[in-house]
Motif scaffolding. Structure first.
Motif, short mmCIF file in Angstrom:
data_model
loop_
_atom_site.label_atom_id
_atom_site.label_comp_id
_atom_site.label_asym_id
_atom_site.label_seq_id
_atom_site.Cartn_x
_atom_site.Cartn_y
_atom_site.Cartn_z
N VAL D 54 -51.15 -21.91 15.01
CA VAL D 54 -49.88 -21.27 15.35
C VAL D 54 -49.99 -20.61 16.72
N ARG D 55 -49.01 -20.90 17.60
CA ARG D 55 -48.98 -20.32 18.94
C ARG D 55 -48.05 -19.11 18.95
N ALA D 56 -48.20 -18.28 19.97
CA ALA D 56 -47.37 -17.07 20.06
C ALA D 56 -46.88 -16.84 21.47
N ALA D 57 -45.76 -16.16 21.57
CA ALA D 57 -45.24 -15.71 22.86
C ALA D 57 -44.77 -14.26 22.72
N LYS D 64 -52.24 -15.28 24.25
CA LYS D 64 -53.39 -15.67 23.42
C LYS D 64 -53.50 -14.72 22.24
N PRO D 65 -54.29 -15.10 21.21
CA PRO D 65 -54.40 -14.28 20.00
C PRO D 65 -54.87 -12.85 20.26
N ASP D 66 -55.67 -12.65 21.31
CA ASP D 66 -56.21 -11.31 21.55
C ASP D 66 -55.29 -10.44 22.42
N THR D 67 -54.10 -10.92 22.71
CA THR D 67 -53.16 -10.14 23.52
C THR D 67 -52.62 -8.95 22.71
N PRO D 68 -52.62 -7.74 23.30
CA PRO D 68 -52.07 -6.57 22.58
C PRO D 68 -50.56 -6.73 22.35
N VAL D 69 -50.08 -6.23 21.23
CA VAL D 69 -48.65 -6.32 20.92
C VAL D 69 -47.90 -5.05 21.33
N ALA D 70 -48.64 -4.04 21.77
CA ALA D 70 -47.99 -2.76 22.13
C ALA D 70 -46.94 -2.99 23.21
N GLY D 71 -45.74 -2.45 22.99
CA GLY D 71 -44.68 -2.55 23.99
C GLY D 71 -43.87 -3.82 23.91
N ALA D 72 -44.26 -4.75 23.04
CA ALA D 72 -43.52 -6.01 22.93
C ALA D 72 -42.13 -5.76 22.33
N GLU D 74 -40.06 -8.69 21.79
CA GLU D 74 -39.83 -9.89 20.99
C GLU D 74 -41.13 -10.70 20.91
N ILE D 75 -41.58 -10.94 19.68
CA ILE D 75 -42.79 -11.74 19.49
C ILE D 75 -42.42 -13.00 18.74
N ALA D 76 -42.82 -14.15 19.30
CA ALA D 76 -42.47 -15.45 18.70
C ALA D 76 -43.72 -16.14 18.17
N PHE D 77 -43.55 -16.81 17.02
CA PHE D 77 -44.62 -17.67 16.48
C PHE D 77 -44.06 -19.08 16.31
N PHE D 78 -44.86 -20.08 16.69
CA PHE D 78 -44.39 -21.46 16.62
C PHE D 78 -45.56 -22.44 16.64
#
Lengths: 84, 159, 159, 84
Positions: D54-57, D64-72, D74-78
């Protein structure tokens, strides 16, 4: 008799697009023919002043300078191609 | 598949339409995934060019381009290939040459298109003469060593 | 020259016309010697496919393709670049994607076109689902390792 | 609250195209988020059964998987992309 055809600046320098000639006995290859033509007058000498650059075709197929001219119906001389 | 492919080769004065030429190779079929076209145009070298006059060797031009197209069909799994080369007077911005290659997959279409253009540049009997905007007849365009080098690279590799 | 090139990127349901898209890049100019187009079409895998349904991530699709097109402009001396990607239901034989690259010389146009397609395949957020002729919903098309490999080869070389 | 969006078979498996969620404190990276989502029910577990694929944006940029989600926002999975 063999048909000779000329294109681009080879044609311009010789002053005609084509001619029919009987090739003399000593002319065996394309290079021989170019050398012999160069001796036919100053317009020919000008066309073949840098014989390495002039390309040839026999019966509409590219040939190298050492290709025999025996049996050729049409021999063409022209500069390097610049199509495309 | 590729055994049945007959290249469409046309040497002519008239312009071509790229969409129509793509349709010639693709219409009514569903086995083509990729079509690459190359259009070569007349460039003006700095505002001095009125037109290029393209001279060709009738008969040999067709044969030579057909030979190169047949070689492309042998090298790559193409579903179709088209080559159109114009002659006569062509103004800056005008079309000179079109190559279309169709295949199931894009790598073959791209490679065959580039191969055709590289060979066509060095083997098709065409010559370009410049006509200048001041009315004088310009020079014959000189062949480029880089075009020979581009064609030579295909001799070393297959596909 | 290349500094002024703004890629034309369009994500849409409607079909495109290749001749019109070439004209968008070339008309009124005389500095372009080469235009390469790539058309990707919907292939039928053996007579069982009714259509592909293309899903995309709105916003990101435009941004990602624009980023890849801008990278192509940085890498090659292009005079123009266009990328159009369709979404929605596309029948076998229908157009999916168009890339057009224009340059003074053919090598840049070919390389940039192939680069764009390789990156677009692996980075543009589109997904294809099969609809079968028997009315059933087929599989999602799987990504190919060869597409990743094709994209990776551009990372190693410049231009 | 963070907007999550799903595409292709990730969307089909989860059963919705998007949702708004408050991310729990322990979720620091994209990989953390995928693992946490996988524990929210069998539809999520199915979508993330092979988390490596599964990829993410984040905010419409590949991450990449190790990217922090803080401040996001919109997070997409596909799934891996299959355009072009």
């Amino acid at each position: 008799m063999t048909k000779l055809v000329y294109f681009a600046w080879v044609r311009e320098r010789i002053g005609k697009p084509e001619e029919e000639l009987a090739l003399p006995a000593g002319v065996l290859t394309v290079a021989d023919l170019a050398r012999w033509l160069a001796g036919r007058g100053e317009e020919y000498a000008y066309a073949f002043e840098n014989p390495d650059i002039v390309r040839a075709a026999i019966d509409k197929k590219h040939v190298k300078p050492d290709t025999p001219v025996a049996g050729a119906r049409e021999i063409a001389f022209f500069p390097p191609m610049t199509g495309g | 598949m590729s055994g049945a492919v007959v290249p469409f080769v046309d040497i002519r004065a008239e312009d071509f339409d790229v969409s129509a030429e793509i349709a010639r190779l693709t219409s009514g079929r569903a086995d083509i995934g990729a079509v690459v076209t190359f259009v070569g145009l007349c460039r003006d070298e700095g505002g001095t060019l009125a037109a290029l006059e393209l001279e060709h060797y009738p008969g040999m031009a067709e044969d030579e381009i057909a030979r190169v197209a047949a070689e492309a069909v042998r090298r790559w799994p193409l579903t179709g290939v088209t080559a159109i080369h114009r002659y006569g007077r062509i103004a800056p911005g005008g079309n000179i040459v079109l190559v279309v290659t169709a295949s199931a997959h894009r790598a073959a279409a791209f490679a065959a298109g580039e191969f055709l253009m590289d060979y066509l540049k060095t083997r098709a009997p065409f010559w370009k003469k410049e006509h200048r905007v001041d009315g004088t007849s310009g020079d014959w365009v000189e062949a480029k060593a880089e075009d020979d080098a581009a064609a030579d690279r295909w001799a070393a590799r297959q596909g």
